[in-house]
Design a protein around this motif. Structure first.
Motif, PDB file in Angstrom:
ATOM      1  N   GLN A 196      93.668  -9.575  48.898  1.00  0.00           N
ATOM      2  CA  GLN A 196      93.981  -9.600  50.333  1.00  0.00           C
ATOM      3  C   GLN A 196      95.483  -9.668  50.541  1.00  0.00           C
ATOM      4  O   GLN A 196      96.038  -9.000  51.410  1.00  0.00           O
ATOM      5  CB  GLN A 196      93.342 -10.818  50.988  1.00  0.00           C
ATOM      6  CG  GLN A 196      91.876 -10.627  51.290  1.00  0.00           C
ATOM      7  CD  GLN A 196      91.231 -11.931  51.682  1.00  0.00           C
ATOM      8  OE1 GLN A 196      91.895 -12.858  52.125  1.00  0.00           O
ATOM      9  NE2 GLN A 196      89.927 -12.010  51.522  1.00  0.00           N
ATOM     10  N   ASN A 204      98.952 -15.237  58.817  1.00  0.00           N
ATOM     11  CA  ASN A 204      97.733 -14.455  59.016  1.00  0.00           C
ATOM     12  C   ASN A 204      96.676 -14.653  57.951  1.00  0.00           C
ATOM     13  O   ASN A 204      95.501 -14.441  58.207  1.00  0.00           O
ATOM     14  CB  ASN A 204      98.081 -12.969  59.106  1.00  0.00           C
ATOM     15  CG  ASN A 204      98.807 -12.638  60.385  1.00  0.00           C
ATOM     16  OD1 ASN A 204      98.257 -12.798  61.465  1.00  0.00           O
ATOM     17  ND2 ASN A 204     100.046 -12.212  60.265  1.00  0.00           N
ATOM     18  N   LEU A 205      97.088 -15.024  56.740  1.00  0.00           N
ATOM     19  CA  LEU A 205      96.099 -15.155  55.665  1.00  0.00           C
ATOM     20  C   LEU A 205      96.007 -16.579  55.126  1.00  0.00           C
ATOM     21  O   LEU A 205      94.934 -17.170  55.093  1.00  0.00           O
ATOM     22  CB  LEU A 205      96.442 -14.206  54.508  1.00  0.00           C
ATOM     23  CG  LEU A 205      96.332 -12.720  54.817  1.00  0.00           C
ATOM     24  CD1 LEU A 205      96.805 -11.890  53.637  1.00  0.00           C
ATOM     25  CD2 LEU A 205      94.894 -12.372  55.144  1.00  0.00           C
ATOM     26  N   PRO A 244      94.978 -19.510  57.930  1.00  0.00           N
ATOM     27  CA  PRO A 244      93.542 -19.484  58.249  1.00  0.00           C
ATOM     28  C   PRO A 244      92.673 -19.860  57.051  1.00  0.00           C
ATOM     29  O   PRO A 244      91.658 -20.536  57.209  1.00  0.00           O
ATOM     30  CB  PRO A 244      93.284 -18.024  58.650  1.00  0.00           C
ATOM     31  CG  PRO A 244      94.605 -17.472  59.015  1.00  0.00           C
ATOM     32  CD  PRO A 244      95.629 -18.220  58.224  1.00  0.00           C
ATOM     33  N   LEU A 251      89.403  -7.033  52.736  1.00  0.00           N
ATOM     34  CA  LEU A 251      89.589  -7.127  54.185  1.00  0.00           C
ATOM     35  C   LEU A 251      90.090  -8.517  54.533  1.00  0.00           C
ATOM     36  O   LEU A 251      89.830  -9.466  53.805  1.00  0.00           O
ATOM     37  CB  LEU A 251      88.264  -6.848  54.901  1.00  0.00           C
ATOM     38  CG  LEU A 251      87.688  -5.458  54.662  1.00  0.00           C
ATOM     39  CD1 LEU A 251      86.344  -5.310  55.359  1.00  0.00           C
ATOM     40  CD2 LEU A 251      88.648  -4.388  55.148  1.00  0.00           C
ATOM     41  N   TYR A 252      90.823  -8.607  55.648  1.00  0.00           N
ATOM     42  CA  TYR A 252      91.327  -9.925  56.065  1.00  0.00           C
ATOM     43  C   TYR A 252      90.191 -10.676  56.750  1.00  0.00           C
ATOM     44  O   TYR A 252      89.742 -10.275  57.818  1.00  0.00           O
ATOM     45  CB  TYR A 252      92.516  -9.763  57.006  1.00  0.00           C
ATOM     46  CG  TYR A 252      93.564  -8.803  56.481  1.00  0.00           C
ATOM     47  CD1 TYR A 252      94.039  -8.919  55.180  1.00  0.00           C
ATOM     48  CD2 TYR A 252      94.060  -7.780  57.271  1.00  0.00           C
ATOM     49  CE1 TYR A 252      94.978  -8.038  54.687  1.00  0.00           C
ATOM     50  CE2 TYR A 252      95.011  -6.894  56.783  1.00  0.00           C
ATOM     51  CZ  TYR A 252      95.463  -7.029  55.488  1.00  0.00           C
ATOM     52  OH  TYR A 252      96.396  -6.158  55.005  1.00  0.00           O
ATOM     53  N   PRO A 253      89.722 -11.777  56.156  1.00  0.00           N
ATOM     54  CA  PRO A 253      88.466 -12.379  56.613  1.00  0.00           C
ATOM     55  C   PRO A 253      88.561 -13.035  57.992  1.00  0.00           C
ATOM     56  O   PRO A 253      87.547 -13.210  58.645  1.00  0.00           O
ATOM     57  CB  PRO A 253      88.167 -13.430  55.539  1.00  0.00           C
ATOM     58  CG  PRO A 253      89.472 -13.712  54.889  1.00  0.00           C
ATOM     59  CD  PRO A 253      90.293 -12.476  55.001  1.00  0.00           C
ATOM     60  N   HIS A 254      89.767 -13.390  58.430  1.00  0.00           N
ATOM     61  CA  HIS A 254      89.875 -14.112  59.696  1.00  0.00           C
ATOM     62  C   HIS A 254      90.212 -13.185  60.859  1.00  0.00           C
ATOM     63  O   HIS A 254      90.535 -13.636  61.945  1.00  0.00           O
ATOM     64  CB  HIS A 254      90.916 -15.224  59.580  1.00  0.00           C
ATOM     65  CG  HIS A 254      90.625 -16.148  58.445  1.00  0.00           C
ATOM     66  ND1 HIS A 254      89.726 -17.187  58.550  1.00  0.00           N
ATOM     67  CD2 HIS A 254      91.057 -16.172  57.179  1.00  0.00           C
ATOM     68  CE1 HIS A 254      89.644 -17.807  57.389  1.00  0.00           C
ATOM     69  NE2 HIS A 254      90.444 -17.205  56.534  1.00  0.00           N
ATOM     70  N   MET A 255      90.150 -11.877  60.616  1.00  0.00           N
ATOM     71  CA  MET A 255      90.452 -10.932  61.688  1.00  0.00           C
ATOM     72  C   MET A 255      89.229 -10.056  61.934  1.00  0.00           C
ATOM     73  O   MET A 255      88.418  -9.844  61.044  1.00  0.00           O
ATOM     74  CB  MET A 255      91.618 -10.029  61.281  1.00  0.00           C
ATOM     75  CG  MET A 255      92.882 -10.770  60.927  1.00  0.00           C
ATOM     76  SD  MET A 255      94.172  -9.575  60.531  1.00  0.00           S
ATOM     77  CE  MET A 255      95.318 -10.632  59.664  1.00  0.00           C
TER      78      MET A 255
END
Ligand SMILES: Nc1ncnc2c1ncn2[C@@H]1O[C@H](COP(=O)(O)OP(=O)(O)OP(=O)(O)O)[C@@H](O)[C@H]1O
Ligand SMILES: [Mg+2]
Lengths: 286, 340
Positions: A181, A198-199, A202, B86-90
């Motif tokens: 990611q 963003n990563l 979260p 994939l970005y899991p929080h988006m």
């Protein structure tokens, strides 16, 4: 398994836990509503909420409440920010990472009393402390930390003890972060801070809320550090609620008022916990 | 759009060298597939092109620009990862828009590009969903969509289909082929799968132990493998190899010590007199459309013959085969093809 059977099997431990909680709690509540001063054992009887009134109108009560909130709030902010920074820093492999990690975690295993004594006598002491030696080497007047900045000094000690806890939790959680990611984000043009917001953040939402809640429970009842170093002073400048309750029961020998303070502290803890859970509740469901 | 030039590319991890001077030319708009056994350096090569892995030596150029020192996001490449990443929080939309947002693209431009990519991939119904609530195939599309919206010059795929089930793999493979047809961008694709390599590629690059073994179109590699490694790597079932006493009379140029290669589908049953190779029937696999006969020669080499229908002979009987000369591959003892 059969749900009824499960419930029956759980019952004994739940019952013990309930007993464990309910007995001291109800005794505290009971004591807080009676006249109960060890110096005047002949004065007894139910007095309603008078003990609460005494506790709350004590001139030390306001400052103690504010000190408690400042103490808890600052320690939470400091440990979370430092914990995040350090755990991200030591997430990359480097020479001696294992040793660095153990050393970073170790303050957590020192007893609060011992750590407070170390800070008081070896670091912050205005005559023999390390900080004083530094000041003198620079030709400055040594700072009397515990007398001049008592609450700040306590915040420093507690933060030093608890940052390792935050590091420990964040460090393990960072290791479960998906590297691809981050690589995808790199290709998308995200720099360090963008990836952090963003990563990483979260991803750490749940560990952060756990660190917040656990620390809050412990910090509302900080006692050893204050007892060993400032004894709540000078004046009441480093007295928190726990210490005020201690003064009431052990110095004024008024168990009734002290119990009222205890109940008050429980209510405060629940209010703060409620707000914190609300605040991080959304992230908890992730 | 741009081609790609790789010159003398070397990768070292500490003292271990894993890429040994790779040279490669990729034309603009070409679909190139990297194949090779596990650990041969396919992913490493791809990641060096993307900029995720440092280049120890040599150069990578995209178009006319050497990109060794260009940041990954500025190279004009987009990558689709095996795990989708994939970005899991988006949401799906935010996932696809993320790269454009980083580049400070205007909002309506982002919206236009995400919507049109989503339409191409038929994921417009899921745009507000979180990746967690998508199936594997849908996630794969989002990952491809995230690459498309950035409008890259080169697409990089690292085993993008390996986490999908068989039928979805076939379907997605076709979609990737269609996508290439439509976008005409350069695509580099890593796979283990023969069929993916043969069907998708304009050009296949066979790698072994950090070296390029052969580069060519799928049919070139199938018909004229440069060495025995490529010969056994391309084609399924694998090419049969015969040595010494296995072969009755070798073709022109075949000398003692050479290896004769014949693909299972090129073996033709014949009489004992005309036989090139013979073997005892061990096992027959009936696949409906065709049958695979497993045989063993007198000196113990196993081989497979692909036959239209199962042989009438019983297990233990000897079968004889020949093949037309153009279908024979002769390899010298060092493994190189003698056909040049
Ligand atoms: N960080 C690393 N440190 C040391 N060696 C590495 C590292 N990453 C990869 N390698 C080595 O580099 C070689 C190539 O690895 P790579 O991942 O490119 O193989 P691959 O062809 O993609 O294999 P697969 O088909 O299994 O994905 C392997 O031998 C691997 O052990
Ligand atoms: Mg790989």
């Amino acid at each position: 398994m059969n749900p009824t059977l499960v419930r029956w099997l759980q019952a004994p431990s739940i019952f013990v836990l309930l007993l464990w909680m309910i007995v001291p709690l109800s005794m505290t509540v009971y004591f807080s509503t009676i006249r109960y001063n060890l110096l005047y054992p002949e004065r007894t009887g139910f007095i309603g909420l008078d003990n609460y009134r005494f506790f709350a109108t004590d001139p030390s009560f306001g400052p103690a409440l504010i000190n408690t909130l400042i103490l808890v709030g600052s320690v939470l902010v400091i440990t979370i920010v430092l914990g995040l920074a350090i755990s991200i820093l030591i997430d990359r492999p480097f020479r001696g990472r294992g040793i660095a990690r153990v050393m970073l975690i170790s303050p957590f295993f020192i007893m609060p009393t011992v750590s407070a004594l170390v800070w008081k006598n070896m670091l912050m002491d205005p005559n023999n402390g390390l900080f004083a030696a530094f000041s003198q080497a620079l030709g400055l007047q040594p700072v009397e930390w515990l007398a001049q900045y008592p609450l700040f000094s306590i915040i420093v000690m507690v933060s030093w003890q608890w940052t390792p806890f935050a590091i420990l939790i964040f460090m393990t959680s960072l290791q479960s972060q998906d590297q691809e990611q981050k690589e995808a984000a790199t290709l998308d043009g995200a720099g360090f801070w963008s990836q952090f917001w963003n990563l990483t953040l979260p991803h750490l939402a749940r560990p952060i809320s756990i660190v917040l809640l656990i620390q809050m429970i412990f910090h509302l009842s900080i006692f050893a550090e204050i007892f060993v170093t400032t004894s709540g002073g000078p004046g009441v400048s480093s007295t928190n609620l726990t210490y005020l309750i201690y003064i009431q029961s052990q110095q004024a020998f008024d168990v009734g008022v002290a119990s009222a303070g205890g109940v008050f502290a429980i209510i405060l803890a629940n209010i703060v916990a409620l707000f914190l859970i609300r605040a991080v509740g959304k992230t908890l469901t992730v | 759009m741009a081609g790609l030039t790789i010159r003398n590319l070397v990768k070292r991890y500490g003292d271990v060298q894993v890429m040994h001077g790779v040279d490669l030319d990729i034309e603009d708009g070409e679909f190139v597939v990297f194949v090779g056994p596990s650990g041969c350096g396919k992913s490493t090569l791809l990641r060096m092109i993307a900029g995720l892995e440092e280049i120890s030596d040599g150069t990578v150029s995209i178009g006319d620009r050497e990109v060794n020192d260009v940041a990954p996001s500025k190279r004009g490449v987009a990558m689709v990862f095996q795990t989708y990443a994939l970005y899991p929080h988006m949401t799906v939309y935010e996932n696809m828009a993320f790269g454009l947002r980083q580049a400070k693209t205007p909002k309506d431009e982002i919206d236009r590009r995400v919507t049109s990519a989503a339409e191409v991939l038929q994921i417009n119904d899921y745009l507000e969903r979180s990746p967690r609530n998508l199936s594997g195939g849908q996630r794969q599309r989002v990952a491809i969509g995230r690459a498309i919206v950035r409008d890259p010059e080169v697409f990089l795929f690292d085993e993008p289909l390996s986490n999908l089930d068989a039928s979805l793999r076939v379907q997605t493979r076709l979609e990737i082929a269609r996508l290439h047809e439509r976008l005409k961008s350069t695509m580099i694709y890593v796979t283990h799968d023969q069929v993916e390599a043969m069907t998708l590629a304009d050009k296949i690059v066979v790698l072994r132990d950090g070296r390029v073994e052969q580069v060519g179109s799928p049919i070139e590699l199938y018909e004229r493998p440069a060495n025995s490694f490529v010969a056994q790597f391309i084609g399924s079932p694998q090419m049969n190899f015969f040595t010494g006493g296995d072969v009755a009379t070798g073709p022109a140029g075949y000398v003692d010590g050479d290896t004769l290669g014949i693909r299972p589908e090129h073996l033709i049953a014949c009489d004992a007199g005309a036989a090139l190779v013979s073997g005892k029937l061990e096992l027959v696999e009936q696949l409906g459309e065709y049958a695979l006969a497993h045989l063993i020669t007198a000196q113990g080499s196993e081989f497979i013959a692909k036959m239209e229908k199962p042989p009438a002979e019983a297990y233990g009987d000897t079968l004889h085969f020949t093949a037309i000369p153009e279908r024979l591959h002769v390899f010298s003892p060092d493994g190189l093809s003698k056909r040049g």
